[in-house]
Design an enzyme around this catalytic site. Structure first.
Site, PDB file in Angstrom:
ATOM      1  N   HIS A 197       0.837  -1.204   0.000  1.00 38.55           N
ATOM      2  CA  HIS A 197       0.000   0.000   0.000  1.00 38.55           C
ATOM      3  C   HIS A 197       0.870   1.252   0.000  1.00 38.55           C
ATOM      4  O   HIS A 197       0.677   2.176  -0.789  1.00 38.55           O
ATOM      5  CB  HIS A 197      -0.907  -0.039   1.235  1.00 38.55           C
ATOM      6  N   CYS A 217      -3.625  32.330 -16.462  1.00 35.60           N
ATOM      7  CA  CYS A 217      -2.616  32.237 -15.411  1.00 35.60           C
ATOM      8  C   CYS A 217      -3.154  31.718 -14.091  1.00 35.60           C
ATOM      9  O   CYS A 217      -2.510  31.828 -13.068  1.00 35.60           O
ATOM     10  CB  CYS A 217      -1.896  33.569 -15.228  1.00 35.60           C
TER      11      CYS A 217
HETATM   12  C1  PEP Z   1      -6.582  34.024 -10.559  1.00 33.33           C
HETATM   13  O1  PEP Z   1      -7.496  34.566  -9.953  1.00 33.33           O
HETATM   14  O2  PEP Z   1      -6.747  33.083 -11.352  1.00 33.33           O
HETATM   15  C2  PEP Z   1      -5.198  34.457 -10.356  1.00 33.33           C
HETATM   16  C3  PEP Z   1      -4.220  33.946 -11.061  1.00 33.33           C
HETATM   17  O3  PEP Z   1      -4.985  35.357  -9.381  1.00 33.33           O
HETATM   18  P1  PEP Z   1      -4.931  35.028  -7.825  1.00 33.33           P
HETATM   19  O4  PEP Z   1      -4.953  33.533  -7.689  1.00 33.33           O
HETATM   20  O5  PEP Z   1      -3.701  35.648  -7.309  1.00 33.33           O
HETATM   21  O6  PEP Z   1      -6.178  35.665  -7.351  1.00 33.33           O
END
Ligand code: PEP
Ligand code: MG
Length: 901
Positions: A474, A851
Site C-alpha cells: 500500500h 494564469c
Molecule cells: C486568478 O485569480 O486566477 C489568479 C491567477 O490570481 P490570484 O490567484 O492571485 O487571485
C-alpha cells in the site's frame, strides 16, 4: 446463434475472421489479450492456435447453455472446435489422439476476470492416450489439475479446499513438495479432488470433454456478470456491463520432459524502463504458478540477482537458448507492435510458446523511457510517444535527488518504492505528519506499514518510510501516486511506536523529531538531512520535452514571484513569466514594516515616505527578476489583495506592531476595523485598490519601469515589462489606471532620459470583464484569464471555503470534478470563449493567456488550445507538465482537423 460462427476470431489458424492479419483481432470485440496474441501470431511468433468468442457470443452461449438450448450452443462450439481439431490433427475427448484446450478470459479495456482453466479434455477416457504420449505422471498431474481448476472455477468449490487436500496428501505420504508425487499418488489425489467436488460442488465433474468446454464457458460468463465483479469494474472506472470475450486455446503442457515449465518475462524494467530481460520461471508448472509462491521459481537472468544477496538459480543458466529467444521476441514485439509487453510463456520439452501477452505495467519514469525509445527506433511515431504519457507522470522527474557529493550516513536499506529524496523530522503517525506540515516543518512519516487511513498523513509528509512491505505494498503504490519519495521494507529497522523510537541495526536510536532522509530512488535511509540537488532534465525526459516543444502551438510561461522562482522556471524552459504576484514581495522579511507604515499613514507625506521605501525594495526585486529572465517577457501584476491582509490579526501581534511603528494600539485597531470587510474576496481588492490609492499603483509602476531600464542596461537586452491590472470589471478602471501608469512612465523617462517601453493588460477575472472583452481588448495590449477568481465568480463559490463542501459535491456527482482544479469548460469556459471572441473581434491579434491554477491541468490546457490562446502560465515545477499537455492538445487538434489540415 448460427450467425455467431462468423463472429468467431481466429489466432494462428487459417480463417481470419474478426480482423486483418496486420491489425489483429479488434480489441473492443475480442479483448486485449486476444488482440495482442493474434498480432503476435501474425508475426509468426510461437503462439498456440486458438479461437476467440466475442463478448456477445459468450453471452448468447451462456444463456443458451443455461436456458435449455444447449444443443444449439454445442453445435456452435463443435464447429469452432472442429477447425482447431482439423488444424491440429487431434480430437477433443478422443481416446486415441486427444486435443487439450485452455480457456482464457480476454476483457476489452482490461478488467480482472476469473483465472484461466487449463487442461480441458483430460478425463478418464483420455488418460491412457496422454499417458502413452507424455508419461503416466504427467498425464495424472494434468488430470488432477483440471479437476482442481474446473472445480474451483466452474463448480463453486473453494480453491483452498483443494490446497488443503493436496497438503494432507503430502503430509500423509511424507513428501516435501508436489513435484515429488508419483503417478499413483497423483491419481489418488485426483480421486480425492473428485470426492471433494461430489461433497461440496454445485454439480459433478464432467467426464465428457465437450461438456467441460461448455461448463467452463458458462462459468466464466457467470463470474464476469456476478454483482461483485460488476462493482469491482465500476470501482476501477470500467464499464459495468463491459463484454467478456473468451479465448479457447490449444493446450501447451508445461509438464513433462525437461525443460518444461511456465513463467513470465518482460524485456524492460518496470521501474526504470531500461532494457534487460527479467521475470520468473518455474519448472514443471502451468499458468501463473511461477508467481504463486508454491515453490521457489528461477530468476530469468543473472543480471536480476541482487549483488549482495545469495546467488539464485536462473533460467539463463538452465536453458540459455530460451532466455535469448525470449529477449529476441520481446525486441520483435516492441518493434512490430510498438509497445513493451509482459509475456506469459510455457516451455514444453524446451519448445517455447507465448500463451498470453499484455502491455507491461510500468512506473511513470519507465513509461517515459519506453515511449521515447520506441519512437527513437521507429516503432511508434513521436506524436504517439507524446500521447502515451500522462503529463502527470512527469512529476516523477521533478523531485530532488541526493547531491552526489553529499556524505551518506546509511542507517538502513529497503526497497526503492517511490523516487526522489526527502529529508525531514521523523513522525510516527499521520496526525503528527499533518501537524508538522501545518507548522511548515518537513516530516518523514515512518510506520510499520500503511493502510488507507494513513493517506492524508502520507500526503502531508515529504517522504514515507515503512519497516515492512514490498514494491506493491500500500505504501509503495500510494507514495508513487502522490509523488512522495518512499522506502519500503527497510531491513534492520525496528519501530517501537509506543516509545516513539526507530532503532537501526547498528544500535542507534532515532526519536520523533530526529532528522532523517529517505532516498526513494535507491532504497536508502540516511541519518540527518543529506544535501539534495534539484532535478535535472536529461535523457528520455529531456527528449520528450524537446519533441513537445516542437509539437505545441501554445506558449508556456510560469507564475513566478521571485528571482529564485524565475530561475526554476527557466530551468524548466518557461518562455517567460505569465504572472508575478507583487504582493508576495511585501511578505518577505523586513518588507512588511514599510507596507504597514504606508497603510497607517495619516497624511500624504508620511504615506509618500513609506511608499518611497517600498519602491526601492520593489525595484531591487524587479531588477533581479528581469535579470534572471534576460529579455523574456515578464507580466507583473499590480497589487491585488485587500490591504487588511497586511495587518496582523492577534492581540499580541497588534501590540507588537504598535510598538514597532510607535503608533497607539487603539489607532491600529481602528484602522484594522476600517479595512475589515464582510466579504473581502469581493471587496476592495484588485484594481479597486489602485483606484482608491493610485499612489500605490504609481509606486509599483515606477519600480517596474526603473528596474526595466536598469536590467536592460545591465543585460544589453531591452526589457519590456507587461504590466497587468487585476480584477477589472469596467473599462473605465483600466483607463484611469493606464493614466496613472502613463504618468509614472513619463516621470521615469524624464529622470532616465531614455526609452521606457511597456505594455498594459488586464486580468479577466469577473463575468462582466468577460462580457466586455471587446472593450478591454480595444484598450489594452493583452488579456490574461485569472481562472481562480473567474471560477469563483462564475459559480458564485468562495474559493477559500469550497473545501467544506466540494468533496461532497464531487462524490455525489453534482460536479464531475472540482472546477478549481480542472476548468469547467462548459460554464466558465463559455464565459472565456465569449470574452475571447469579443476581444478578437475588437483586436484580432491580441495576446491572450491563462494564469490561474488551471495552467498545467491537461484538460484545461486542451481548452486553451481550442480557444486559440497565446499561452498558459503555471507554477514553475509544473511547467514541464504544461509543455507536454500543450503538445498533446496540439496533436489532438491536428488529428481532429484531419490529414489535410
Ligand atoms: C486568478 O485569480 O486566477 C489568479 C491567477 O490570481 P490570484 O490567484 O492571485 O487571485
Ligand atoms: Mg485573481
Amino acid at each position: 446463434m448460427k450467425a455467431d460462427i462468423e463472429q468467431i476470431g481466429w489466432i494462428g489458424c487459417d480463417p481470419q475472421a474478426g480482423g486483418a492479419l496486420d491489425t489483429g483481432l479488434d480489441r473492443a470485440r475480442y479483448g486485449e489479450k486476444a488482440h495482442w496474441l493474434s498480432r503476435a501470431a501474425a508475426l509468426g511468433l510461437p503462439v498456440p492456435r486458438a479461437f476467440v468468442l466475442p463478448g456477445g457470443t459468450v453471452r448468447r452461449l451462456a444463456e443458451a447453455l443455461d436456458g435449455g438450448q444447449a444443443e444449439e450452443a454445442h453445435a456452435l462450439l463443435d464447429r469452432a472446435i472442429g477447425r482447431l481439431e482439423a488444424a491440429s490433427g487431434r480430437r477433443l475427448g478422443d481416446p486415441e489422439r486427444p486435443l487439450l484446450l485452455s480457456l482464457r478470459p480476454s476483457a476489452a479495456g482490461g478488467g480482472a476476470a476469473a483465472p484461466a482453466i487449463l487442461n480441458i479434455g483430460m478425463a478418464e477416457a483420455t488418460l491412457p492416450a496422454i499417458e502413452a504420449e507424455h508419461g503416466a505422471r504427467t498425464a495424472q498431474d494434468l488430470y488432477r489439475r483440471l479437476i482442481q481448476s474446473y472445480g474451483a472455477g466452474a463448480l463453486g468449490v473453494e480453491g483452498e479446499d483443494f490446497e488443503y487436500a493436496l497438503y494432507d496428501k503430502l503430509k500423509d505420504d511424507g513428501i516435501d513438495g508436489e513435484t515429488e508425487l508419483g503417478a499413483g499418488q497423483l491419481a489418488e489425489l485426483a480421486a480425492a479432488f473428485l470426492a471433494l467436488i461430489e461433497a461440496d460442488g454445485e454439480g459433478a465433474f464432467p467426464q465428457d470433454a465437450r461438456g467441460q468446454v461448455a461448463g467452463a464457458i458458462a462459468a466464466m460468463a457467470r463470474a464476469w456478470d456476478a454483482p461483485r465483479a460488476r462493482t469491482r469494474r465500476l470501482a476501477k472506472d470500467l464499464a459495468e456491463d463491459a463484454p467478456l470475450a473468451l479465448i479457447v486455446q490449444e493446450m501447451v503442457m508445461g509438464l513433462g520432459p525437461e525443460p518444461s515449465g511456465a513463467g513470465i518475462a518482460r524485456l524492460r524494467s518496470e521501474l526504470t524502463g531500461e532494457t534487460g530481460l527479467s521475470g520468473r520461471y518455474l519448472a514443471q508448472a502451468q499458468g501463473e504458478e511461477a508467481l504463486m509462491g508454491l515453490r521457489t521459481p528461477l530468476l530469468l537472468t543473472r543480471a536480476e540477482q541482487t549483488p549482495s544477496g545469495p546467488p539464485e538459480r536462473t533460467l539463463e543458466e538452465a536453458a540459455p537458448g530460451v532466455t535469448a529467444r525470449l529477449a529476441e521476441i520481446g525486441e520483435r514485439l516492441e518493434q512490430e507492435l510498438g509497445d513493451a509487453f509482459v509475456m506469459h510463456f510455457t516451455l514444453a520439452g524446451g519448445a517455447l510458446s507465448l500463451l498470453e501477452l499484455a502491455p507491461a505495467r510500468r512506473a511513470p519514469r519507465a513509461a517515459i523511457r519506453i515511449a521515447v525509445e520506441l519512437a527513437e527506433k521507429g516503432a511508434i511515431t513521436r506524436d504517439e510517444a507524446m500521447m502515451r504519457i500522462d503529463p502527470a507522470f512527469l512529476e516523477d522527474h521533478l523531485h530532488p535527488s541526493i547531491d552526489p557529493a553529499a556524505k551518506r550516513d546509511v542507517i538502513a536499506l529497503g526497497l526503492p518504492a517511490s523516487p526522489g529524496a526527502a529529508a525531514g523530522e521523523l513522525v510516527f503517525s499521520p496526525d503528527a505528519a499533518e501537524a508538522a506540515a501545518a507548522a511548515g516543518r518537513p516530516a518523514i512519516l515512518a510506520l510499520i506499514e500503511t493502510g488507507p487511513e494513513d493517506i492524508r498523513g502520507m500526503h502531508a509528509a515529504r517522504g514515507v518510510l515503512t519497516v515492512r512491505g514490498g514494491m506493491t505494498s500500500h505504501a509503495a503504490v500510494v507514495a508513487r501516486g502522490l509523488g512522495r519519495p518512499c522506502v519500503c521494507g527497510a531491513k534492520g529497522l525496528v519501530l517501537d511506536r509506543a516509545r516513539g523510537v526507530l532503532a537501526a541495526a547498528d544500535g542507534r536510536e532515532f526519536h520523533a523529531g530526529s532528522v532523517v532522509t529517505v532516498v526513494g530512488s535507491d532504497g536508502q535511509v540516511l541519518a540527518g538531512a543529506a544535501a539534495t540537488v534539484e532535478p535535472e532534465i536529461t535523457g528520455a525526459f529531456a527528449r520528450l520535452l524537446e519533441w513537445a516543444d516542437a509539437a505545441r502551438r501554445l506558449g508556456v510561461r510560469a507564475n513566478a514571484d521571485t528571482a529564485q522562482d524565475a530561475a526554476v522556471a527557466r530551468g524548466f524552459n518557461a518562455e517567460g513569466i505569465g504572472l508575478c504576484r507583487t504582493e508576495h514581495m511585501f511578505f518577505k522579511r523586513g518588507r512588511i514594516l514599510p507596507m504597514r507604515e504606508m497603510i497607517m499613514a495619516e497624511d500624504a507625506e508620511s504615506r509618500r515616505a513609506a511608499l518611497a521605501r517600498l519602491r526601492t525594495m520593489q525595484k531591487g526585486d524587479f531588477v533581479e527578476l528581469f535579470h534572471e529572465m534576460a529579455g523574456l517577457p515578464v507580466v507583473i501584476r499590480l497589487l491585488d489583495p485587500p490591504l487588511h491582509e497586511f495587518l496582523p490579526h492577534g492581540d499580541d501581534e497588534l501590540s507588537e506592531m504598535a510598538e514597532t511603528l510607535d503608533v497607539p494600539l487603539q489607532r491600529i485597531r481602528e484602522r484594522a476595523e476600517e479595512l475589515a470587510e464582510f466579504n473581502p474576496m469581493l471587496g476592495k481588492r484588485g484594481c479597486r485598490i489602485g483606484i482608491a490609492f493610485p499612489e500605490i499603483y504609481a509606486m509599483q509602476a515606477h519600480a517596474i519601469l526603473e528596474a526595466a531600464c536598469d536590467a536592460g542596461e545591465r543585460t544589453g537586452e531591452p526589457v519590456v515589462p507587461e504590466i497587468m491590472i487585476p480584477l477589472v470589471s469596467a473599462v473605465r478602471e483600466l483607463e484611469v489606471l493606464a493614466r496613472v501608469i502613463g504618468e509614472a512612465a513619463d516621470e521615469v523617462r524624464a529622470a532616465q532620459g531614455g526609452m521606457v517601453d511597456y505594455t498594459i493588460g488586464v486580468m479577466i477575472e469577473t463575468p462582466r470583464a468577460c462580457l466586455r472583452g471587446g472593450d478591454f481588448a480595444a484598450a489594452s495590449d493583452f488579456l490574461s484569464f485569472g481562472t481562480n477568481d473567474l471560477t469563483q465568480m462564475v459559480y458564485g463559490l468562495s474559493r477559500d471555503d469550497v473545501g467544506r463542501f466540494m468533496p461532497d459535491y464531487v462524490s455525489q456527482g453534482i460536479y464531475d470534478h472540482d472546477p478549481f482544479h480542472s476548468l469547467d469548460v462548459v460554464g466558465v469556459g463559455e464565459m472565456m470563449q465569449i470574452a475571447t471572441e469579443r476581444a478578437r473581434a475588437a483586436r484580432p491579434g491580441i495576446t491572450i493567456g491563462l494564469c490561474g491554477e488551471h495552467g498545467a491541468d491537461p484538460a484545461s490546457v486542451d481548452f486553451c488550445e481550442h480557444a486559440g490562446f497565446t499561452y498558459v502560465s503555471c507554477s514553475p515545477y509544473r511547467v514541464p507538465i504544461a509543455r507536454l499537455a500543450a503538445a498533446q492538445a496540439a496533436i489532438r487538434a491536428r488529428r481532429e482537423a484531419g490529414p489535410d489540415e
